[in-house]
Each structure stands twice: as C-alpha cells, then as structure tokens.
Design a protein around this motif. Sequence first.
Motif, PDB file in Angstrom:
ATOM      1  N   PHE A 420      -3.991   1.750  11.656  1.00  0.00           N
ATOM      2  CA  PHE A 420      -4.070   2.072  10.225  1.00  0.00           C
ATOM      3  C   PHE A 420      -5.052   1.147   9.521  1.00  0.00           C
ATOM      4  N   CYS A 432      -0.470  -0.505   3.667  1.00  0.00           N
ATOM      5  CA  CYS A 432      -0.329  -0.040   5.055  1.00  0.00           C
ATOM      6  C   CYS A 432       1.130   0.246   5.389  1.00  0.00           C
ATOM      7  N   CYS A 465      -2.096   7.533   9.634  1.00  0.00           N
ATOM      8  CA  CYS A 465      -3.310   6.715   9.524  1.00  0.00           C
ATOM      9  C   CYS A 465      -4.404   7.420   8.733  1.00  0.00           C
TER      10      CYS A 465
END
Length: 531
Positions: A420, A432, A465
Amino acid sequence: MPASITLSKISWATPDGRPLFSDLDLSFGPERSGLIGRNGVGKTTLLKLVSGDIQPQSGTLSVSGSLGLLRQSVQVAPNETIADLFGVVGALGLLHRAEAGAATADELSAADWTLEARMAAALDRIGLDAEPQTRLAALSGGQRTRAGLAALVFTEPDFLLLDEPTNNLDREGRDAVIALISGWRAGAIIVSHDRELLESMDAIVELTSLGATRYGGNWSQYRERKALELAAAEHDLADAEKRLAEVARKAQATVERQARRDSAGRKMAVKGGIPRIMLGGMKERSETTGGDNARLAERRRAAAQEDAKAAREKIEILQPLSVRLPPTGLAANKTVLKMEGVTAGYRPDDPVIGDLSFAVTGPERIAVTGPNGSGKTTLLSLLTGELRPWAGTVAVMTGFAMLDQKVSLLDPSGSIRDNFRRINPQADENTCRAALARFVFRADAALQVVSTLGGGQLLRAGLACVLGSAPPPLLILDEPTNHLDIDSISAVEAGLRAYDGALIVVSHDERFLENIGIERRLELAGGEPVG
C-alpha cells in the motif's frame, strides 16, 4: 435403499495442526446441495473426505450409492482423448473392429452397440461438440471441464461431487453446466461461489468457523434466512450488551449500599451504641454479603459477556462488508479512453481483434464479454500498453490501475501494508491503516505477506491498495471473481459499488456484473469487427 452420504462426529486437521472439522455431523440425500463458505474453511477437504481421497482422523463416514467426482482442474496427458476420459477406449475399439468385420463371435456378443450414442448424448447434454477421438490437450480449460462433467454424467452416478464446476467457463459453458445441474434428479454436492448456479440447488450447506449449517432451498432462500439470522444476532448482541451494562450498574449499586451500611455501623460503633461482640458479627456478615454479591455479579457478568461474544462471532460471519472510498474526481464529460480501427493479435494474418472502435466517457461501467478465445484479455493488454496494435490507435487519457487474476501489481514478497505504501507514496501510516481496515485488513492482518494470501484475500488486498487512498479514474479488472469465495465476491462488489471512476471488467459472472452496476457491454467475437 435411497442413496445417502452420512458424516458422523468427523474431525480433521491440516498437516500443520490447524483444525478444519471437529465432531462434524452432516448428511446428504438424493438432492442437489450447494456447499459454500469462505476460502480455507474446508469445502474441498469435505469433498475429498466424502470421495475417500483422504480419511477422517476420527468419526465415521458412510456412503450408500456410487460417486462421480469432478475436481477443480482436469489434468491431461498429451495424447489423452475424450474416449480415455470416458474410460471406453477398449469398448470403442471393439465396435470399430466389429464394423470392419474383424471381431470374433465372443467379441460381438460383448459389444455395446449403444455406446457411441450414449457418449454423444452426454457430450450434447453439457453442450460440447466433440468426437471421442478428440485430444483433450486441444481443448481449452473450460472445454476440458465440460468434457470431464460429461464423462461423469455418462456413468450415471448416484452422487455428483463437483468442485467449482463453472470456474473458467465462458457464458455458453456456464449456461450448459447450470442447465445440466438444474435438470439433475439424483444426488449432488457442489462446491461453488456461482450464485446463478446456486439458485438451482435444493439445499445450501454453509461451512463456517462455527461448524456446518444446512438451509433448505436455493441461494435466494438462503440469503433471506441469513438476513433474519443477522437481525437476530444483532438483537442478541444489543440485549447482551444491555445486560452487561445492567449487571455493572446493579453491582455498583450493591457495593454502594453495602458501603453505606458499613459506614453507618462504624458511626454507631464510634458512639458506643453497639456491643463489641455484635460489631464482630456485623463485620463478618458484611464481608460475607460483600463476597456473595461480588461472586453473583461476576457470574452474571461472565454470562452476559459469553452471550455477547457468541453474538459478535455470528455477526462477523453474517455481516456483509460495506466500503467507503475517496472520490476520483472524474468529470462526467471526460474522455477516459478511445480506440479507433484497432486490429491486433499474436500471429501474422491471424488477428484476435479486428477493426475495433469504442470510447469511454466519464464514470461509465463497461463489461467486456464474449466466448473464450474471443480476445477479451488481448483487449485489456492493448489498453494497458502491454500489446501494440497492428493497425489503428489506442489512447488512454487518465490514470488507471489494472487488476488481473494474479493481482500482479502487488509485490508477493512484501506485506499488504508495504505494498500500500509503495503504491500510495503520498499516504501516511494512519491513512494506510484506515484504508486497509475498510477492506478488513485490520491490525496485524495488514502485515500478512502477499505470497501467503488466498485468492479472495489477494484480490481484496489489490483493491485496498488501489482504491483505498487516491483511487485512479479508471479501473480495469480481468475475471475478478474466479476462485473467490462468496464473502470475498461480496467484499469486491462492495468496493466497486463505492468506486466512482470508470470501470472496465471482463467477467462471465452475470450476478457480479449486475451487482456492480454495469451500464454497457462490449461483446467480442474473436477477430470480428465490433461496432
């Protein structure tokens, strides 16, 4: 005696000691049962137990009737034919010798003169136009699956055992398998995530970490029952949490009352109004009462906590994923991509795509469909720049992300979290973690190495992601539901419904296409011009 399969007190664990089944009780009769559950919960293992490929570590399993097993992939030798798959090479050879006048009298008496007609009927039933001498290696993966299923039907087993029979099939193949199962009147246990196929079941058996549960009826009826169970579990959780709060309130009130009584007793003692022997008795009773009250409160608290834990576990299994994503900012009139007069392929004079023109404007949702070999993956390769056209032009005018079946954009040696951060370098750690949590990769789950993920987790990680922080205006997906369990498909659908960019998806899963709001279709025919 009717055909039946009975599992009693079955236990089985993986070689590394992870238990899959513990005291599992299940029975199957002459009906079509869809076997569902998350990847890794033991669906394929259950088929292997029933078929005798593996043995239970404890418990008993009894089978009354014959079994026909179709595994997820049909492995073939280079010269193996459909006749080999049907197990009739010798019988067909005898027929051919008889037709040529070279068979003995004993051979003629043993000849099965209906064999070729029955083989043709089995192949036709699954919609496969092929001859007994056709080499399996010359067939596509989907055609081999259909040939394997035809060979099973040919033997007329009491139970079909099918592991994801519609995986990798095009629309025609899926329709043929669904039609076959819909008309099947013997027993069947079918592992599947294909909700269209599951609509033809007589019962749904769900495997979860809590065990196995059988639901009468098809997929839609199962979903109705699950919605009711979710509502009941949420009610049970609310009730348990209310009782927890009430137990805590009453325990505190009891402690406060006892403290007031003790305080009053001490004041009287200070004034000298209570004999010393009575003071000792009062103190002992106070300590006993306080201990009894504390133990009672603890028992009530433990019971309420256990009820709350059970309700949360059920909700974790029953609750569908809901995803919120940042906007892409794609304008409604923005030209996303344009292809004009494109012809392309891999061998000279053998185009896979011929004279194709189309455009995408704004947040359109387009399904690319067509039979296997019609050029769907080739089209995606043209869009991503992996393949250059022989003629015509391809222009992609926005940022995009491509998720293929292997989710190649992820580094398999890195964690989900590290991937990510690599794909979203502008995102900080909090962003994240929040983005990954939206796709159910919370806390240590975000630290899993990509190479260790199952198919459903892998695609979910790829979506997290790509979509979790700053989604691109265009997302391209190639057969995203292959090999995913139903929970993972639901998670993917939730993510795509929340996505506001343009979407191009190759899929034969009609239910999936409907659920993600496909607005338009591009039908390919393989080298044919497409309008």
